[in-house]
Design a protein around this motif. Structure first.
Motif, PDB file in Angstrom:
ATOM      1  N   GLN A 278       0.859  -1.180   0.000  1.00  0.00           N
ATOM      2  CA  GLN A 278       0.000   0.000   0.000  1.00  0.00           C
ATOM      3  C   GLN A 278       0.897   1.232   0.000  1.00  0.00           C
ATOM      4  O   GLN A 278       1.947   1.243   0.656  1.00  0.00           O
ATOM      5  CB  GLN A 278      -0.909   0.008   1.231  1.00  0.00           C
ATOM      6  CG  GLN A 278      -2.038  -0.993   1.177  1.00  0.00           C
ATOM      7  CD  GLN A 278      -3.169  -0.525   0.256  1.00  0.00           C
ATOM      8  OE1 GLN A 278      -3.190   0.576  -0.273  1.00  0.00           O
ATOM      9  NE2 GLN A 278      -4.128  -1.411   0.061  1.00  0.00           N
TER      10      GLN A 278
ATOM     11  N   HIS B  97       5.555  -5.910   8.663  1.00  0.00           N
ATOM     12  CA  HIS B  97       4.182  -6.416   8.768  1.00  0.00           C
ATOM     13  C   HIS B  97       4.035  -7.723   7.989  1.00  0.00           C
ATOM     14  O   HIS B  97       3.422  -8.682   8.476  1.00  0.00           O
ATOM     15  CB  HIS B  97       3.206  -5.361   8.240  1.00  0.00           C
ATOM     16  CG  HIS B  97       1.769  -5.714   8.452  1.00  0.00           C
ATOM     17  ND1 HIS B  97       0.992  -5.116   9.405  1.00  0.00           N
ATOM     18  CD2 HIS B  97       0.968  -6.615   7.843  1.00  0.00           C
ATOM     19  CE1 HIS B  97      -0.227  -5.618   9.376  1.00  0.00           C
ATOM     20  NE2 HIS B  97      -0.265  -6.536   8.421  1.00  0.00           N
TER      21      HIS B  97
ATOM     22  N   HIS C 238       1.350 -10.713   8.730  1.00  0.00           N
ATOM     23  CA  HIS C 238       0.730 -11.455   7.633  1.00  0.00           C
ATOM     24  C   HIS C 238       1.160 -12.921   7.648  1.00  0.00           C
ATOM     25  O   HIS C 238       0.333 -13.824   7.512  1.00  0.00           O
ATOM     26  CB  HIS C 238       1.076 -10.793   6.296  1.00  0.00           C
ATOM     27  CG  HIS C 238       0.167 -11.175   5.195  1.00  0.00           C
ATOM     28  ND1 HIS C 238      -1.110 -10.668   5.074  1.00  0.00           N
ATOM     29  CD2 HIS C 238       0.335 -12.011   4.148  1.00  0.00           C
ATOM     30  CE1 HIS C 238      -1.691 -11.176   4.015  1.00  0.00           C
ATOM     31  NE2 HIS C 238      -0.841 -12.000   3.428  1.00  0.00           N
TER      32      HIS C 238
ATOM     33  N   LEU D 122      -8.497  -9.711   4.920  1.00  0.00           N
ATOM     34  CA  LEU D 122      -8.574  -8.359   5.492  1.00  0.00           C
ATOM     35  C   LEU D 122      -7.182  -7.759   5.653  1.00  0.00           C
ATOM     36  O   LEU D 122      -6.953  -6.590   5.332  1.00  0.00           O
ATOM     37  CB  LEU D 122      -9.283  -8.393   6.849  1.00  0.00           C
ATOM     38  CG  LEU D 122     -10.790  -8.571   6.824  1.00  0.00           C
ATOM     39  CD1 LEU D 122     -11.329  -8.770   8.245  1.00  0.00           C
ATOM     40  CD2 LEU D 122     -11.464  -7.372   6.169  1.00  0.00           C
ATOM     41  N   ASP D 123      -6.244  -8.561   6.133  1.00  0.00           N
ATOM     42  CA  ASP D 123      -4.878  -8.082   6.294  1.00  0.00           C
ATOM     43  C   ASP D 123      -4.234  -7.793   4.942  1.00  0.00           C
ATOM     44  O   ASP D 123      -3.481  -6.832   4.801  1.00  0.00           O
ATOM     45  CB  ASP D 123      -4.040  -9.085   7.088  1.00  0.00           C
ATOM     46  CG  ASP D 123      -2.719  -8.483   7.506  1.00  0.00           C
ATOM     47  OD1 ASP D 123      -2.737  -7.511   8.292  1.00  0.00           O
ATOM     48  OD2 ASP D 123      -1.673  -8.954   7.028  1.00  0.00           O
TER      49      ASP D 123
ATOM     50  N   HIS E 293      -5.669  -6.628   2.296  1.00  0.00           N
ATOM     51  CA  HIS E 293      -6.143  -5.324   1.824  1.00  0.00           C
ATOM     52  C   HIS E 293      -5.513  -4.164   2.589  1.00  0.00           C
ATOM     53  O   HIS E 293      -5.352  -3.077   2.034  1.00  0.00           O
ATOM     54  CB  HIS E 293      -7.671  -5.263   1.878  1.00  0.00           C
ATOM     55  CG  HIS E 293      -8.293  -6.009   0.748  1.00  0.00           C
ATOM     56  ND1 HIS E 293      -8.536  -7.367   0.802  1.00  0.00           N
ATOM     57  CD2 HIS E 293      -8.698  -5.598  -0.471  1.00  0.00           C
ATOM     58  CE1 HIS E 293      -9.065  -7.757  -0.341  1.00  0.00           C
ATOM     59  NE2 HIS E 293      -9.179  -6.702  -1.129  1.00  0.00           N
ATOM     60  N   LYS E 294      -5.132  -4.391   3.845  1.00  0.00           N
ATOM     61  CA  LYS E 294      -4.437  -3.356   4.619  1.00  0.00           C
ATOM     62  C   LYS E 294      -2.992  -3.191   4.154  1.00  0.00           C
ATOM     63  O   LYS E 294      -2.440  -2.109   4.186  1.00  0.00           O
ATOM     64  CB  LYS E 294      -4.404  -3.725   6.103  1.00  0.00           C
ATOM     65  CG  LYS E 294      -5.680  -3.503   6.846  1.00  0.00           C
ATOM     66  CD  LYS E 294      -5.404  -3.651   8.332  1.00  0.00           C
ATOM     67  CE  LYS E 294      -6.217  -4.782   8.884  1.00  0.00           C
ATOM     68  NZ  LYS E 294      -5.961  -5.043  10.291  1.00  0.00           N
ATOM     69  N   LEU E 295      -2.393  -4.282   3.740  1.00  0.00           N
ATOM     70  CA  LEU E 295      -0.959  -4.345   3.471  1.00  0.00           C
ATOM     71  C   LEU E 295      -0.593  -4.166   2.002  1.00  0.00           C
ATOM     72  O   LEU E 295       0.391  -3.513   1.663  1.00  0.00           O
ATOM     73  CB  LEU E 295      -0.429  -5.701   3.965  1.00  0.00           C
ATOM     74  CG  LEU E 295       1.050  -5.977   3.879  1.00  0.00           C
ATOM     75  CD1 LEU E 295       1.832  -5.013   4.762  1.00  0.00           C
ATOM     76  CD2 LEU E 295       1.334  -7.416   4.287  1.00  0.00           C
TER      77      LEU E 295
END
Length: 120
Positions: free
Chosen positions: A11, A22, A27, A90-91, A93-95
């Motif tokens: 991101q 992360h 992850h 979900l992770d 999409h954050k990462l």
């Protein structure tokens, strides 16, 4: 066996160091809990240099690749749709920048592995 590779960029709000931290510790910890997962490998990119060959760009166009190997296609499908699979998504999409992610169904074919001991 059933393997899939994901190639992706981080991101844009994350530094490369934040992303790698992360990716490895958060992850990876989620991914390792997927039921039916035989092997999970993370391949973070590094700065290109000597020994990388003629086709290497000045900067790697992606930040990492992950390879997941499951017992079967059914096991993979069950894992992706499980609670842990949803947590991993979900992770993701954050990462990761999922708009530029490349997903590849792959066959792992070992050609050379000099680290394996020969059995006599």
């Amino acid at each position: 066996m059933h393997s899939v590779m994901f190639i992706f960029k981080r991101q844009s709000h994350l530094t490369l160091e934040e992303f790698y931290e992360h990716y490895e510790h958060v992850h990876g910890s989620i991914a390792r809990r997927l039921e039916g997962l035989i092997e999970y490998r993370q391949h973070p990119t590094r700065r290109p240099g000597i020994g990388d060959g003629a086709y290497m760009p000045q900067e790697a166009p992606y930040d990492a690749a992950s390879v997941y190997t499951f017992e079967s296609p059914e096991a993979a499908e069950k894992a992706w749709s499980s609670d842990v699979g949803k947590e991993l998504d979900l992770d993701t999409h954050k990462l990761m920048d999922t708009k530029t992610m490349i997903s590849l169904p792959i066959t792992i074919r070992e050609v050379v592995n000099h680290n394996k001991k020969l059995s006599l």
